[in-house]
Structures are given as structure tokens and as C-alpha cells.
Design a protein around this motif. Structure first.
Motif, PDB file in Angstrom:
ATOM      1  N   VAL A  12     -23.339 -61.547   8.205  1.00  0.00           N
ATOM      2  CA  VAL A  12     -22.650 -61.799   6.788  1.00  0.00           C
ATOM      3  C   VAL A  12     -21.493 -62.636   7.151  1.00  0.00           C
ATOM      4  O   VAL A  12     -20.895 -62.431   7.940  1.00  0.00           O
ATOM      5  CB  VAL A  12     -22.546 -60.489   6.200  1.00  0.00           C
ATOM      6  CG1 VAL A  12     -23.595 -59.414   6.038  1.00  0.00           C
ATOM      7  CG2 VAL A  12     -21.333 -59.608   7.036  1.00  0.00           C
ATOM      8  N   SER A  13     -21.195 -63.187   5.905  1.00  0.00           N
ATOM      9  CA  SER A  13     -20.074 -64.205   6.055  1.00  0.00           C
ATOM     10  C   SER A  13     -19.105 -63.547   5.112  1.00  0.00           C
ATOM     11  O   SER A  13     -19.588 -62.980   4.229  1.00  0.00           O
ATOM     12  CB  SER A  13     -20.513 -65.545   5.415  1.00  0.00           C
ATOM     13  OG  SER A  13     -19.456 -66.193   4.936  1.00  0.00           O
ATOM     14  N   LEU A  14     -17.848 -63.695   5.376  1.00  0.00           N
ATOM     15  CA  LEU A  14     -16.769 -63.159   4.652  1.00  0.00           C
ATOM     16  C   LEU A  14     -15.889 -64.382   4.066  1.00  0.00           C
ATOM     17  O   LEU A  14     -14.660 -64.196   3.783  1.00  0.00           O
ATOM     18  CB  LEU A  14     -15.930 -62.294   5.408  1.00  0.00           C
ATOM     19  CG  LEU A  14     -16.615 -61.102   5.832  1.00  0.00           C
ATOM     20  CD1 LEU A  14     -15.840 -60.253   7.071  1.00  0.00           C
ATOM     21  CD2 LEU A  14     -16.956 -60.076   4.866  1.00  0.00           C
TER      22      LEU A  14
ATOM     23  N   GLY B  14     -12.956 -69.136   5.137  1.00  0.00           N
ATOM     24  CA  GLY B  14     -11.899 -69.252   6.262  1.00  0.00           C
ATOM     25  C   GLY B  14     -12.512 -68.602   7.671  1.00  0.00           C
ATOM     26  O   GLY B  14     -13.489 -67.756   7.697  1.00  0.00           O
ATOM     27  N   ILE B  15     -11.736 -68.893   8.931  1.00  0.00           N
ATOM     28  CA  ILE B  15     -11.788 -68.049   9.889  1.00  0.00           C
ATOM     29  C   ILE B  15     -10.912 -67.044  10.022  1.00  0.00           C
ATOM     30  O   ILE B  15      -9.591 -67.412  10.070  1.00  0.00           O
ATOM     31  CB  ILE B  15     -11.743 -69.258  11.262  1.00  0.00           C
ATOM     32  CG1 ILE B  15     -12.952 -69.938  11.382  1.00  0.00           C
ATOM     33  CG2 ILE B  15     -11.685 -68.254  12.468  1.00  0.00           C
ATOM     34  CD1 ILE B  15     -14.410 -69.454  11.346  1.00  0.00           C
TER      35      ILE B  15
ATOM     36  N   GLY C 220     -16.753 -59.494  15.931  1.00  0.00           N
ATOM     37  CA  GLY C 220     -16.631 -60.020  17.193  1.00  0.00           C
ATOM     38  C   GLY C 220     -15.306 -60.426  17.687  1.00  0.00           C
ATOM     39  O   GLY C 220     -14.252 -60.313  17.025  1.00  0.00           O
ATOM     40  N   PRO C 221     -14.916 -61.161  18.903  1.00  0.00           N
ATOM     41  CA  PRO C 221     -13.748 -61.505  19.403  1.00  0.00           C
ATOM     42  C   PRO C 221     -13.400 -62.618  18.973  1.00  0.00           C
ATOM     43  O   PRO C 221     -14.164 -63.465  18.150  1.00  0.00           O
ATOM     44  CB  PRO C 221     -13.957 -61.578  20.964  1.00  0.00           C
ATOM     45  CG  PRO C 221     -15.589 -62.087  20.950  1.00  0.00           C
ATOM     46  CD  PRO C 221     -16.135 -61.351  19.663  1.00  0.00           C
TER      47      PRO C 221
ATOM     48  N   GLY D 272     -13.184 -65.453  20.302  1.00  0.00           N
ATOM     49  CA  GLY D 272     -13.915 -66.172  20.528  1.00  0.00           C
ATOM     50  C   GLY D 272     -15.469 -66.529  19.800  1.00  0.00           C
ATOM     51  O   GLY D 272     -16.124 -67.404  20.097  1.00  0.00           O
ATOM     52  N   GLY D 273     -15.696 -65.382  18.949  1.00  0.00           N
ATOM     53  CA  GLY D 273     -16.838 -65.408  18.426  1.00  0.00           C
ATOM     54  C   GLY D 273     -18.033 -64.712  19.304  1.00  0.00           C
ATOM     55  O   GLY D 273     -17.679 -64.545  20.569  1.00  0.00           O
TER      56      GLY D 273
HETATM   57  N1  SAH Z   1     -14.153 -68.837  17.079  1.00  0.00           N
HETATM   58  C1  SAH Z   1     -14.890 -68.023  16.179  1.00  0.00           C
HETATM   59  C2  SAH Z   1     -14.492 -67.176  15.105  1.00  0.00           C
HETATM   60  C3  SAH Z   1     -13.915 -65.939  15.635  1.00  0.00           C
HETATM   61  S1  SAH Z   1     -12.895 -64.835  14.508  1.00  0.00           S
HETATM   62  C4  SAH Z   1     -16.060 -68.859  15.356  1.00  0.00           C
HETATM   63  O1  SAH Z   1     -15.795 -69.912  15.063  1.00  0.00           O
HETATM   64  O2  SAH Z   1     -17.289 -68.486  15.173  1.00  0.00           O
HETATM   65  C5  SAH Z   1     -13.417 -63.330  14.950  1.00  0.00           C
HETATM   66  C6  SAH Z   1     -14.371 -62.617  14.470  1.00  0.00           C
HETATM   67  O3  SAH Z   1     -14.049 -62.334  12.914  1.00  0.00           O
HETATM   68  C7  SAH Z   1     -15.711 -63.150  14.392  1.00  0.00           C
HETATM   69  O4  SAH Z   1     -16.520 -63.192  15.616  1.00  0.00           O
HETATM   70  C8  SAH Z   1     -16.335 -62.701  13.187  1.00  0.00           C
HETATM   71  O5  SAH Z   1     -17.263 -61.515  13.497  1.00  0.00           O
HETATM   72  C9  SAH Z   1     -15.278 -62.400  12.344  1.00  0.00           C
HETATM   73  N2  SAH Z   1     -15.043 -63.381  11.412  1.00  0.00           N
HETATM   74  C10 SAH Z   1     -14.115 -64.444  11.179  1.00  0.00           C
HETATM   75  N3  SAH Z   1     -13.982 -65.108  10.008  1.00  0.00           N
HETATM   76  C11 SAH Z   1     -15.202 -64.819   9.509  1.00  0.00           C
HETATM   77  C12 SAH Z   1     -15.981 -65.242   8.308  1.00  0.00           C
HETATM   78  N4  SAH Z   1     -15.404 -66.363   7.478  1.00  0.00           N
HETATM   79  N5  SAH Z   1     -17.028 -64.576   7.961  1.00  0.00           N
HETATM   80  C13 SAH Z   1     -17.659 -63.462   8.632  1.00  0.00           C
HETATM   81  N6  SAH Z   1     -17.086 -63.096  10.135  1.00  0.00           N
HETATM   82  C14 SAH Z   1     -15.782 -63.716  10.136  1.00  0.00           C
END
Ligand code: SAH
Length: 234
Positions: A210-212, A215-216, A189-190, A192-193
Motif C-alpha cells: 500500500v502507498s501512503l 512523498g517519501i 520497511g527501513p 533504504g526500503g
Molecule cells: N528509500 C525507500 C523509501 C524508504 S522510506 C524507497 O524509495 O523506496 C521507509 C519506509 O517507509 C518504506 O520502506 C515504506 O515501508 C514506508 N514508506 C515511506 N514512504 C511511503 C509512501 N509514500 N507510501 C508507502 N510507504 C511508504
């Protein structure tokens, strides 16, 4: 130094005239001359050795030897879709996705997208794909789709194979469903999520959230992490 050159295929044995940017690169940049050998590839997995026969301003005449199918593609055909990051980060994402063997890249238009690339930008990215293919010895060009609305993408592409959508609060990524499949889909995603409605649309189409990790990640980091996990899993 790369001695690989892209020709719009299909490659076949015999005489061939190279013109435009690739001819310029061969003669002016790499200074390859008559009697030297190069490798040509056509973007559809064929490559062939070729000898330089003649060089003129703006064109190069070659004799192409028997083309062969090369084995540089991953076993899985991955469709990678991502919202478009700002500035140079998009070109970087395209370059690395090409190196990793992504089959098709789809620029996503989501509710919180801020960048939608125009025709000029996409054309520039197609040049980046050719350069990254030459460098990484990939013989199939990654297909770069036109920007697609999330709703359209979910309807048309999410169901093409096992699909995952990156989301920070998703379940830990599990490679198992991707191991035996020919096609796979991954979406990011973008900044902004994704919105709740967008995520719901994905789960209704059987995509896994799925989570990666905790961290963001930036768009391009998340996209390349998923691409690497899926394209190298067998
Ligand atoms: N502000 C958003 C994060 C956006 S980061 C929030 O807090 O949800 C941009 C994109 O990267 C997200 O939409 C997601 O698809 C991906 N992403 C970022 N960090 C991630 C993580 N830890 N696990 C899975 N996807 C992640």
C-alpha cells in the motif's frame, strides 16, 4: 497531572504495596499523601481506584477498590511491525504507537536495516510504553516483541489477519478489508526500503502493498499513519 500508576497485575480489591519507580513517582514527584486517591492499572485492561493508607521510604500502602474492565482499546488488535529508526525517533514511534492503541509492536530486521535494538534499548522502550499508557489512559500495555527477521515475520505473523506492507509504489491504501476484522497486521520497511525479494515474500503471503501518498515518509511517519488509519477506522 497524571494520578495513574502501573502495577504488575492482576489487580484485585484489597491491600496493595507499591514499590520501585511507581512508588517514587507517587510520593516524591507528585507528592501524593495519606488519604488521597489514585487510579491503578495492571496492563491487562483492569483499572481500580485506590486510597493511599501509608507512605514509607520506597513504598506506598494502598487500599484497592473493586477493579473494573476499562474500554480504552480500539476494536481492532493491530500488530505493527517496522524497521527501527535511528536515535530518539524509535522512542517517539513507540510512544505514539502506544497512544494509538497498537496491540503489539515488532521491531523488524530487514536486509537494509541499520538499527537492531539490544536488550537494554528494549527495556527502556518498555518503560516508555508504561509512561505513554499512563498519559493516554490506556489500560493495556502494548506488547513489544523481540526483533524479528522479515522472513520469520512473514511466515509467522503476516497471515494472522488482513495485512498491508507500506511501499511507495503500492496501491492506494484501502480500509475496507480492515473494517470487520479483529486482528490486522501492518509493516513498514527501513530507510533504504524493502528489497524486491522481501516484497515478493509479502505478496506471496497475501499482504497488500500500500502507498501512503506521493512523498517519501520516514519509517515512524509511515508506521503511525498506517496505525492511525487502521485503529481509528471504526
Ligand atoms: N528509500 C525507500 C523509501 C524508504 S522510506 C524507497 O524509495 O523506496 C521507509 C519506509 O517507509 C518504506 O520502506 C515504506 O515501508 C514506508 N514508506 C515511506 N514512504 C511511503 C509512501 N509514500 N507510501 C508507502 N510507504 C511508504
Amino acid at each position: 497531572m497524571s494520578r495513574r500508576f502501573f502495577v504488575r497485575g492482576p489487580l484485585k480489591a484489597g491491600p496493595l504495596r507499591l514499590v520501585g519507580g511507581e512508588a517514587h513517582h507517587l510520593v516524591r514527584v507528585l507528592r501524593i499523601g495519606v488519604g488521597q486517591s489514585v487510579v491503578l492499572f495492571d496492563g491487562h485492561e483492569l483499572e481500580a481506584p485506590a486510597d493511599v493508607m501509608d507512605v514509607a521510604p520506597g513504598s506506598v500502602d494502598l487500599t484497592v477498590h473493586e477493579p473494573r474492565k476499562s474500554q480504552t482499546e480500539p476494536a481492532v488488535e493491530l500488530v505493527l511491525a517496522a524497521a527501527v529508526p535511528k536515535g530518539d525517533r524509535f522512542a517517539w514511534l513507540i510512544e505514539k504507537a502506544t497512544e494509538l492503541g497498537v496491540r503489539r509492536f515488532v521491531p523488524l530486521v530487514t536486509e537494509r536495516s541499520v538499527v537492531v535494538p539490544g536488550a537494554g534499548k528494549l527495556e527502556k522502550m518498555r518503560r516508555t510504553i508504561i509512561e505513554a499508557s499512563k498519559q493516554s489512559r490506556r489500560t493495556r500495555l502494548m506488547d513489544l516483541a523481540e526483533p524479528l527477521e522479515w522472513k520469520e515475520f512473514a511466515a509467522r505473523e503476516l497471515t494472522a489477519g488482513p495485512a498491508c506492507v507500506a511501499h511507495p509504489s503500492g496501491a492506494p491504501f484501502d480500509i475496507a478489508p480492515f473494517r470487520a476484522e479483529v486482528r490486522a497486521v501492518a509493516a513498514v520497511g527501513p530507510e533504504g526500503g524493502f528489497t524486491d525479494a522481501e516484497l515478493e515474500l509479502a505478496t506471496r503471503r497475501s499482504a497488500a502493498l500500500v502507498s501512503l501518498g506521493p512523498g517519501i515518509l520516514r519509517i515512524e511517519t509511515a508506521a503511525l499513519a498506517l496505525a492511525a488509519l487502521i485503529t481509528t477506522c471504526r
